[in-house]
Design a protein around this motif. Structure first.
Motif, PDB file in Angstrom:
ATOM      1  N   ALA A 128       0.835  -1.203   0.000  1.00 55.69           N
ATOM      2  CA  ALA A 128       0.000   0.000   0.000  1.00 55.69           C
ATOM      3  C   ALA A 128       0.867   1.250   0.000  1.00 55.69           C
ATOM      4  O   ALA A 128       1.642   1.481   0.929  1.00 55.69           O
ATOM      5  CB  ALA A 128      -0.921   0.004   1.225  1.00 55.69           C
ATOM      6  N   GLY A 129       0.755   2.042  -1.066  1.00 56.90           N
ATOM      7  CA  GLY A 129       1.418   3.324  -1.122  1.00 56.90           C
ATOM      8  C   GLY A 129       2.922   3.270  -1.266  1.00 56.90           C
ATOM      9  O   GLY A 129       3.597   4.272  -1.030  1.00 56.90           O
ATOM     10  N   VAL A 130       3.478   2.118  -1.655  1.00 54.42           N
ATOM     11  CA  VAL A 130       4.934   1.977  -1.759  1.00 54.42           C
ATOM     12  C   VAL A 130       5.285   1.472  -3.151  1.00 54.42           C
ATOM     13  O   VAL A 130       4.663   0.548  -3.662  1.00 54.42           O
ATOM     14  CB  VAL A 130       5.496   1.001  -0.710  1.00 54.42           C
ATOM     15  CG1 VAL A 130       7.017   0.933  -0.794  1.00 54.42           C
ATOM     16  CG2 VAL A 130       5.065   1.420   0.685  1.00 54.42           C
ATOM     17  N   ALA A 131       6.293   2.079  -3.768  1.00 61.25           N
ATOM     18  CA  ALA A 131       6.733   1.636  -5.084  1.00 61.25           C
ATOM     19  C   ALA A 131       8.219   1.955  -5.231  1.00 61.25           C
ATOM     20  O   ALA A 131       8.819   2.598  -4.379  1.00 61.25           O
ATOM     21  CB  ALA A 131       5.921   2.335  -6.182  1.00 61.25           C
ATOM     22  N   GLY A 132       8.794   1.477  -6.315  1.00 59.79           N
ATOM     23  CA  GLY A 132      10.190   1.784  -6.578  1.00 59.79           C
ATOM     24  C   GLY A 132      11.156   0.910  -5.807  1.00 59.79           C
ATOM     25  O   GLY A 132      10.787  -0.124  -5.240  1.00 59.79           O
ATOM     26  N   ASP A 133      12.406   1.363  -5.762  1.00 61.12           N
ATOM     27  CA  ASP A 133      13.469   0.567  -5.159  1.00 61.12           C
ATOM     28  C   ASP A 133      13.251   0.271  -3.679  1.00 61.12           C
ATOM     29  O   ASP A 133      13.702  -0.757  -3.175  1.00 61.12           O
ATOM     30  CB  ASP A 133      14.820   1.279  -5.337  1.00 61.12           C
ATOM     31  CG  ASP A 133      15.273   1.304  -6.793  1.00 61.12           C
ATOM     32  OD1 ASP A 133      14.659   0.594  -7.611  1.00 61.12           O
ATOM     33  OD2 ASP A 133      16.226   2.040  -7.101  1.00 61.12           O
ATOM     34  N   SER A 134      12.560   1.161  -2.972  1.00 62.15           N
ATOM     35  CA  SER A 134      12.376   0.959  -1.532  1.00 62.15           C
ATOM     36  C   SER A 134      11.546  -0.284  -1.229  1.00 62.15           C
ATOM     37  O   SER A 134      11.588  -0.810  -0.115  1.00 62.15           O
ATOM     38  CB  SER A 134      11.712   2.187  -0.899  1.00 62.15           C
ATOM     39  OG  SER A 134      10.393   2.349  -1.392  1.00 62.15           O
ATOM     40  N   ILE A 143      -1.271   7.454   3.573  1.00 61.41           N
ATOM     41  CA  ILE A 143      -1.126   6.480   2.492  1.00 61.41           C
ATOM     42  C   ILE A 143      -1.407   7.159   1.163  1.00 61.41           C
ATOM     43  O   ILE A 143      -1.899   8.290   1.112  1.00 61.41           O
ATOM     44  CB  ILE A 143      -2.066   5.267   2.670  1.00 61.41           C
ATOM     45  CG1 ILE A 143      -3.539   5.712   2.738  1.00 61.41           C
ATOM     46  CG2 ILE A 143      -1.694   4.480   3.904  1.00 61.41           C
ATOM     47  CD1 ILE A 143      -4.512   4.557   2.876  1.00 61.41           C
ATOM     48  N   LYS A 144      -1.098   6.472   0.065  1.00 66.88           N
ATOM     49  CA  LYS A 144      -1.350   6.994  -1.268  1.00 66.88           C
ATOM     50  C   LYS A 144      -2.825   6.819  -1.631  1.00 66.88           C
ATOM     51  O   LYS A 144      -3.508   5.942  -1.117  1.00 66.88           O
ATOM     52  CB  LYS A 144      -0.483   6.275  -2.305  1.00 66.88           C
ATOM     53  CG  LYS A 144       1.018   6.382  -2.047  1.00 66.88           C
ATOM     54  CD  LYS A 144       1.512   7.799  -2.201  1.00 66.88           C
ATOM     55  CE  LYS A 144       3.035   7.854  -2.076  1.00 66.88           C
ATOM     56  NZ  LYS A 144       3.541   9.239  -2.162  1.00 66.88           N
ATOM     57  N   ARG A 145      -3.294   7.674  -2.567  1.00 68.72           N
ATOM     58  CA  ARG A 145      -4.716   7.644  -2.915  1.00 68.72           C
ATOM     59  C   ARG A 145      -5.136   6.285  -3.477  1.00 68.72           C
ATOM     60  O   ARG A 145      -6.211   5.775  -3.156  1.00 68.72           O
ATOM     61  CB  ARG A 145      -5.057   8.757  -3.911  1.00 68.72           C
ATOM     62  CG  ARG A 145      -4.292   8.728  -5.214  1.00 68.72           C
ATOM     63  CD  ARG A 145      -4.744   9.820  -6.157  1.00 68.72           C
ATOM     64  NE  ARG A 145      -6.114   9.594  -6.577  1.00 68.72           N
ATOM     65  CZ  ARG A 145      -6.896  10.546  -7.080  1.00 68.72           C
ATOM     66  NH1 ARG A 145      -6.449  11.766  -7.213  1.00 68.72           N
ATOM     67  NH2 ARG A 145      -8.121  10.260  -7.467  1.00 68.72           N
ATOM     68  N   HIS A 146      -4.280   5.684  -4.330  1.00 69.86           N
ATOM     69  CA  HIS A 146      -4.646   4.391  -4.908  1.00 69.86           C
ATOM     70  C   HIS A 146      -4.684   3.304  -3.837  1.00 69.86           C
ATOM     71  O   HIS A 146      -5.508   2.383  -3.903  1.00 69.86           O
ATOM     72  CB  HIS A 146      -3.669   4.018  -6.017  1.00 69.86           C
ATOM     73  CG  HIS A 146      -3.699   4.957  -7.190  1.00 69.86           C
ATOM     74  ND1 HIS A 146      -4.869   5.248  -7.864  1.00 69.86           N
ATOM     75  CD2 HIS A 146      -2.725   5.692  -7.788  1.00 69.86           C
ATOM     76  CE1 HIS A 146      -4.605   6.096  -8.839  1.00 69.86           C
ATOM     77  NE2 HIS A 146      -3.314   6.389  -8.815  1.00 69.86           N
ATOM     78  N   ALA A 147      -3.788   3.404  -2.851  1.00 70.05           N
ATOM     79  CA  ALA A 147      -3.803   2.435  -1.758  1.00 70.05           C
ATOM     80  C   ALA A 147      -5.085   2.573  -0.945  1.00 70.05           C
ATOM     81  O   ALA A 147      -5.681   1.575  -0.521  1.00 70.05           O
ATOM     82  CB  ALA A 147      -2.582   2.633  -0.866  1.00 70.05           C
ATOM     83  N   LEU A 148      -5.526   3.820  -0.719  1.00 68.98           N
ATOM     84  CA  LEU A 148      -6.775   4.036   0.015  1.00 68.98           C
ATOM     85  C   LEU A 148      -7.951   3.467  -0.762  1.00 68.98           C
ATOM     86  O   LEU A 148      -8.825   2.795  -0.191  1.00 68.98           O
ATOM     87  CB  LEU A 148      -6.987   5.528   0.268  1.00 68.98           C
ATOM     88  CG  LEU A 148      -8.313   5.921   0.937  1.00 68.98           C
ATOM     89  CD1 LEU A 148      -8.471   5.232   2.281  1.00 68.98           C
ATOM     90  CD2 LEU A 148      -8.405   7.433   1.093  1.00 68.98           C
ATOM     91  N   GLN A 149      -7.979   3.689  -2.066  1.00 67.24           N
ATOM     92  CA  GLN A 149      -9.067   3.152  -2.885  1.00 67.24           C
ATOM     93  C   GLN A 149      -9.109   1.629  -2.827  1.00 67.24           C
ATOM     94  O   GLN A 149     -10.185   1.034  -2.661  1.00 67.24           O
ATOM     95  CB  GLN A 149      -8.896   3.614  -4.336  1.00 67.24           C
ATOM     96  CG  GLN A 149      -9.208   5.083  -4.559  1.00 67.24           C
ATOM     97  CD  GLN A 149      -8.930   5.503  -5.984  1.00 67.24           C
ATOM     98  OE1 GLN A 149      -7.848   5.266  -6.529  1.00 67.24           O
ATOM     99  NE2 GLN A 149      -9.901   6.138  -6.618  1.00 67.24           N
ATOM    100  N   ARG A 150      -7.938   0.992  -2.963  1.00 76.42           N
ATOM    101  CA  ARG A 150      -7.892  -0.463  -2.937  1.00 76.42           C
ATOM    102  C   ARG A 150      -8.299  -1.008  -1.582  1.00 76.42           C
ATOM    103  O   ARG A 150      -9.013  -2.014  -1.485  1.00 76.42           O
ATOM    104  CB  ARG A 150      -6.477  -0.951  -3.291  1.00 76.42           C
ATOM    105  CG  ARG A 150      -6.110  -0.798  -4.757  1.00 76.42           C
ATOM    106  CD  ARG A 150      -4.869  -1.600  -5.085  1.00 76.42           C
ATOM    107  NE  ARG A 150      -3.718  -1.139  -4.345  1.00 76.42           N
ATOM    108  CZ  ARG A 150      -2.844  -0.245  -4.792  1.00 76.42           C
ATOM    109  NH1 ARG A 150      -3.012   0.298  -5.976  1.00 76.42           N
ATOM    110  NH2 ARG A 150      -1.805   0.109  -4.059  1.00 76.42           N
TER     111      ARG A 150
END
Length: 336
Positions: free
Chosen positions: A132-138, A261-268
């Motif tokens: 949720a709300g996390v992307a990229g190398d991290s 959190i990110k908006r897409h994570a909240l939607q999901r």
């Protein structure tokens, strides 16, 4: 005091972390401290830490040890028991389909930031995984750890010779893929649109050798109660954030930011809970409108503006849909 909006994970997620780092010739204590984790907390498996601290510990360990795939290597030293009750539940499911379904439903009792689902297409099925709300190398270390652990779990309930049809990762292909070949023993594709494990639909109905219907029932009832409490808590916090922002830049992005959190994570997450941002917004507006008309002297125009409607006529139509009568009629009936 923990931030109530912080996404948390049980510290058991770091099972085997200290021992592995020691074996690699490094001191895990400074790594944990840099990640914001008190090493003493690892003794209480049910203690919850922020998921960002968990990811940072994995990333710091990868940097300190020079192992680009520290998370994937750690997955080979962990077991599904680290997931607590949900790890036990899925081991005692009747078949793999039931195990994956309950894993997707109840993982948040262990990790509030994990999103997973099963998609079936013809003769193949895909277990999809995301953060949720996390992307990229991290996200790479945690993603590789989880996919490696899940593959090992399926082998443990079937047989050691089981292999997926394919494994997919969103991140780029590393220069050396020999570790992936050794762990997964199947085609591993990188730079994909989603992360997950592809398996045969025939495997979904395959009984688990660890199945125990009686224990499954006990654990299911327990987790169902915990899950309901967590669902009610997240929906309540979302509605509180919506109410706080009413009339002051209300919007999905603002509410998600307020929850951390990110908006897409909240939607999901809301979709997984059987609701949506718009549904919660409508609920909050209706509840606040009722209170304001009953207990304050605000005009309907002032209430409309407070609720963030573009104009009073929009408020009137929205209220009529919920109450079956206009705001004016509703107020007069309760004040007469």
């Amino acid at each position: 005091m923990a931030d109530p909006h912080e996404i948390m994970i049980r510290v058991a997620a770091l099972e085997g972390f200290r021992t592995f780092v020691f074996e690699l010739g490094h001191d895990p204590v400074p790594i944990l401290l840099r990640a914001g984790i008190d090493p003493a907390q690892l003794g209480n498996r049910d203690f919850r830490i922020p998921t960002r601290c968990f990811r940072l510990a994995l990333n710091e360990a990868a940097a300190a040890t020079g192992l680009a795939h520290f998370g994937l290597l750690l997955s080979q030293r962990q077991s599904f028991s680290k997931l607590g009750a949900v790890g036990l539940l899925v081991r005692h499911a009747a078949d793999l389909s039931e195990a994956i379904d309950r894993l997707a439903r109840y993982t948040r009792t262990h990790d509030g930031g994990t999103l997973s689902q099963l998609q079936i297409d013809g003769q193949s099925a895909m277990w999809l995984y995301g953060l949720a709300g996390v992307a990229g190398d991290s996200a790479i270390q945690q993603t590789e750890l989880t996919v490696g652990l899940t593959c090992n779990f399926i082998r443990s309930v079937f047989d050691e010779g089981w292999t997926p049809q394919a494994v997919y990762f969103e991140h780029d292909r590393p220069a050396d893929v020999r570790l992936f070949d050794r762990v997964f023993r199947c085609p591993v594709l990188f730079g994909q649109a989603a992360t997950g494990i592809e398996l045969s639909c025939a495997d979904l109905g395959r009984p688990l050798r660890t199945a125990d219907p009686q224990l499954f029932g006990i654990l299911h009832d327990y987790l169902d109660r915990i899950d309901r409490e967590m669902t009610e808590d997240f929906i309540a916090r979302s509605k509180q954030e919506i109410q706080r922002l009413l009339g002051d830049g209300i919007g999905l992005e603002a509410v998600a930011n307020g929850l951390g959190i990110k908006r897409h994570a909240l939607q999901r997450r809301l979709k997984a809970l059987g609701t949506s941002y718009q549904q919660l917004l409508d609920d909050v507006r209706f509840e606040v409108a009722q209170h304001s008309m009953r207990d304050t002297g605000l005009s309907l125009g002032e209430i409309s503006a407070m609720l963030g409607y573009s104009e009073p006529a929009v408020f009137t139509r929205a209220f009529r849909r919920r109450a079956g009568q206009s705001p004016r009629s509703w107020r007069q009936a309760r004040l007469s």
